[in-house]
Write an enzyme that holds these catalytic residues in place. Sequence first.
Site, PDB file in Angstrom:
ATOM      1  N   SER A  17       1.096  -7.584  -0.917  1.00 14.26           N
ATOM      2  CA  SER A  17       1.809  -8.625  -0.152  1.00 14.26           C
ATOM      3  C   SER A  17       0.970  -9.860   0.117  1.00 14.26           C
ATOM      4  O   SER A  17       1.492 -10.881   0.551  1.00 14.26           O
ATOM      5  CB  SER A  17       2.401  -8.067   1.139  1.00 14.26           C
ATOM      6  OG  SER A  17       1.429  -7.911   2.132  1.00 14.26           O
ATOM      7  N   THR A  74       1.600  -4.427   4.158  1.00 20.24           N
ATOM      8  CA  THR A  74       1.492  -4.714   5.587  1.00 20.24           C
ATOM      9  C   THR A  74       0.838  -6.066   5.882  1.00 20.24           C
ATOM     10  O   THR A  74       1.003  -6.600   6.972  1.00 20.24           O
ATOM     11  CB  THR A  74       0.689  -3.608   6.314  1.00 20.24           C
ATOM     12  OG1 THR A  74      -0.623  -3.558   5.756  1.00 20.24           O
ATOM     13  CG2 THR A  74       1.357  -2.258   6.185  1.00 20.24           C
ATOM     14  N   ASP A  75       0.104  -6.612   4.898  1.00 21.90           N
ATOM     15  CA  ASP A  75      -0.664  -7.836   5.195  1.00 21.90           C
ATOM     16  C   ASP A  75       0.231  -9.019   5.570  1.00 21.90           C
ATOM     17  O   ASP A  75      -0.118  -9.807   6.455  1.00 21.90           O
ATOM     18  CB  ASP A  75      -1.550  -8.227   4.005  1.00 21.90           C
ATOM     19  CG  ASP A  75      -2.719  -7.276   3.815  1.00 21.90           C
ATOM     20  OD1 ASP A  75      -2.943  -6.422   4.693  1.00 21.90           O
ATOM     21  OD2 ASP A  75      -3.407  -7.381   2.784  1.00 21.90           O
ATOM     22  N   THR A 132       0.824  -1.215   0.000  1.00 20.13           N
ATOM     23  CA  THR A 132       0.000   0.000   0.000  1.00 20.13           C
ATOM     24  C   THR A 132       0.854   1.258   0.000  1.00 20.13           C
ATOM     25  O   THR A 132       0.457   2.298  -0.510  1.00 20.13           O
ATOM     26  CB  THR A 132      -0.919  -0.016   1.241  1.00 20.13           C
ATOM     27  OG1 THR A 132      -1.772  -1.145   1.119  1.00 20.13           O
ATOM     28  CG2 THR A 132      -1.767   1.224   1.355  1.00 20.13           C
TER      29      THR A 132
END
Length: 319
Positions: A62, A95-96, A15
């Site tokens: 990700s 971030t996932d 992101t």
Amino acid sequence: MQKRAGVHLIATGGTIAGLAEEENAPQHYTAGVLPAEQLLASVPGLAGVARLTVEQLYSLDSRDMTPEHWRGLARAVHAALARDDVDGVVVTHGTDTLEESAFYVDLVTQSPKPVVFTGAMRPANAPSPDGPMNLLDAVTVAASPEARGLGVLAVLHQRIHAARDITKAWPDRLDAFSSGDCGVVGRTAPIQIFRAVVPREKALPIAPDGPLPRVDVLVIGAGSAPDMLEAAREKGARAVVLALPGNASLPDAWRDAVIVAAKVGVTTVLAARCGNAVPPKMGKRNLPAIVTALPPAKARVASVAALGAGSDPESWLHA
Ligand code: ASP
């Protein structure tokens, strides 16, 4: 005048490099579209913090990372760490699954030079993006002598986390990450280190070329059917992580399935579904299984990393 530290940036997407179609609806966006140079351009002061070099390794959301990507990323990090002009490395990442890639790199890396993961919860063209601040903080930490010897770190929302402990705990908050009871390692702006990170005695080798072992995670609820373990075995899993209730509490109905898995050479890993397992209480369960205090996703990372490198996963599951 003090020499500016050299920091190598490895961009992988996420992101932080995402763009929303409509700036006023930043929740609808595509991750990993902006090139690394444009991320750097969003923080004009960065050149004053460190001498930067840049590499666009991947452009991924990700959620689409795989263990093969972890291996490629670890190789890129090692190549950067080996350079005399590099004092620290920053990895921009979605971030996932940031905690999974960061933990893999942590398991295979032994260097006093800081390796710092960062990302963002808002796309780059959101009204108030968090990426530029996170990037500035991550580069500042990677350039800092205070961050040396702390293992692989993640810097987000002004907090410094250890790769071993960080988890994405909320899917929407700007302050999305937690290090649970271990707590954060420190904070940024200005950098303050609150606690030590005990270094591992050795690192795993990066898995050699070739297929990486399949490791599955099964989330077990009350009454879940133990034949899921058989199905994972039949699909080729070399290890299966059971995300179990409570402190990795295996229902009696699953015992036989775990014993059969061991007989055919498939490792069963018992982990706590809720993450924060209590290690001294986990102990041996009179079962041919490894009990781990790592949360299930990280137990999977450690299993892939160890089995992929031809090592016994047990000690790495206690990492
Ligand atoms: N889906 C995005 C990713 O993991 C989310 C993010 O970066 O925050 O790439």
